[in-house]
Structures are given as C-alpha cells and as structure tokens.
Write an enzyme that holds these catalytic residues in place. Structure first.
Site, short mmCIF file in Angstrom:
data_model
loop_
_atom_site.label_atom_id
_atom_site.label_comp_id
_atom_site.label_asym_id
_atom_site.label_seq_id
_atom_site.Cartn_x
_atom_site.Cartn_y
_atom_site.Cartn_z
CE LYS A 42 -3.49 -2.15 2.92
NZ LYS A 42 -4.13 -2.10 4.23
N GLY A 43 2.08 1.14 0.49
CA GLY A 43 2.92 2.31 0.70
C GLY A 43 3.20 3.15 -0.53
CD GLU A 98 8.81 -1.26 -3.99
OE1 GLU A 98 8.13 -0.66 -3.14
OE2 GLU A 98 8.98 -2.48 -3.94
CG ASP A 99 6.95 2.29 -0.12
OD1 ASP A 99 7.70 1.40 -0.57
OD2 ASP A 99 6.25 2.12 0.90
CG ASP A 102 14.61 -0.41 4.74
OD1 ASP A 102 15.55 0.32 5.08
OD2 ASP A 102 13.91 -1.03 5.56
CE LYS A 130 14.38 4.65 6.03
NZ LYS A 130 13.79 3.94 7.19
CG PHE A 151 9.78 4.09 11.60
CD1 PHE A 151 8.54 4.51 11.14
CD2 PHE A 151 10.01 2.73 11.72
CE1 PHE A 151 7.54 3.59 10.82
CE2 PHE A 151 9.02 1.81 11.39
CZ PHE A 151 7.80 2.24 10.95
NE ARG A 164 -0.94 2.36 4.58
CZ ARG A 164 0.14 1.66 4.24
NH1 ARG A 164 1.03 2.17 3.44
NH2 ARG A 164 0.31 0.43 4.68
#
Length: 179
Positions: A42-43, A98-99, A102, A130, A151, A164
């Site tokens: 969902k991100g 993509e959000d 990581d 990141k 975070f 969100r």
C-alpha cells in the site's frame, strides 16, 4: 505537523517538485512504448498516482502487494507476495513504482518475480532510498530522495497502517514505535 512526528523531513512542495522530475524522466525513458506500471501496495499508492499523473505516457496500471513488515517497525527479512498482479507482464516493459528501497530484499524479490513472469524489462522508480540499510545489491533506476536511516511516515508510508494520509514525509518519534 502531526504530534507523533519528530519533524518534517520532506515537505509537500519538495515531494511534488521531485515527482515532476520523475515524470519527465519516465516520459523520456518510455517514449514510444506502453509500459505496465505496477504499484506495490500500500505504501507506494500515493506516489504511484502522482508520478503517473506527472507523465504523458500511455500505460497500463496494475497492483500487487509484497511485504516484509506487516505491523512491525523492523522488516522480517522475508518478502512475500500478498497480492498478485491482475494481468500478464510477459513480453512487456514493467515500470515498478516503489515507496522505499530499504534492505533491498523486496526489490530483488520483485525483479525476480517479473523476470520469471517473462517481462522484457523492469525499470524501478523509488520515492526514497535508504542505502545505509541495504543488505543485498539492489538499486532503483530513478530515486527521488536518498534518506538517512529514520522511521518515516506520510505520503503513503505508514506505521501499523497509520499516517499514510500525511501530505509530507515525517520522522516518527521513537516513543511511538518502541512501545
């Protein structure tokens, strides 16, 4: 600013400007083609909608869900497909939106997924990167922002399905997720 945020890392205006740059890059990259744009739910949904509107391309849209977080603050390290695609990508150019990149494990999993499905090519546009968290060799083709290991929430990013809808990207206070 939301009271659970320590500070705003990326403003709504900063994000909008970079999204426009991503759209222009995609227009050039996919000129003369009709890619399948895939949103990893969902991100990525907010970024996906904005970046697609920033292009002038003809494209198909599809959605899938791959996750390694669930309701946790730390990745399980084992990405899994929670929701598969609606359509075939065989012989197609795939634009994966993509959000965040990581650890890189989800990106590696998705590239392999599309390869196994017969995609002609896979291009990845990521809102955030990141690099300090990377554990596998995985990079997006276009990155809007490289960020420190904090975070982050907002603009589609969540903690336990909250935050969100924030129009900016903020750093979540440790006290919220270290309970």
């Amino acid at each position: 600013m939301h009271p659970d945020c320590e500070r705003i890392l990326l403003s709504e205006q900063e994000i909008a400007a970079r999204v426009q740059e991503a759209g222009a890059w995609l227009d050039e990259k996919f000129a003369g083609t009709v890619p399948v744009a895939v949103c990893n739910l969902k991100g990525s949904a907010v970024f996906f909608a904005d970046v697609l509107r920033a292009t002038h391309l003809d494209m198909e849209m599809d959605f899938m869900a791959v996750s390694s977080y669930g309701a946790n603050a730390v990745s399980s390290g084992k990405p899994f497909v929670k929701r598969d695609l609606f359509s075939s990508v065989e012989g197609r150019d795939v634009l994966l939106v993509e959000d965040i990149v990581d650890t890189g494990r989800t990106l590696v999993t998705l590239r392999q997924f599309f390869k196994e499905r017969g995609a002609r090519s896979v291009t990845v546009v990521a809102l955030l990167d990141k690099p300090a968290r990377r554990v596998v060799d995985a990079n997006a083709d276009f990155i809007c922002f490289s960020v420190e290991d904090e975070f982050l929430v907002g603009y589609g990013l969540d903690y336990a399905e909250k935050y969100r809808n924030l129009p900016y990207i903020g750093i979540l206070k440790r006290s919220v997720y270290e309970k």
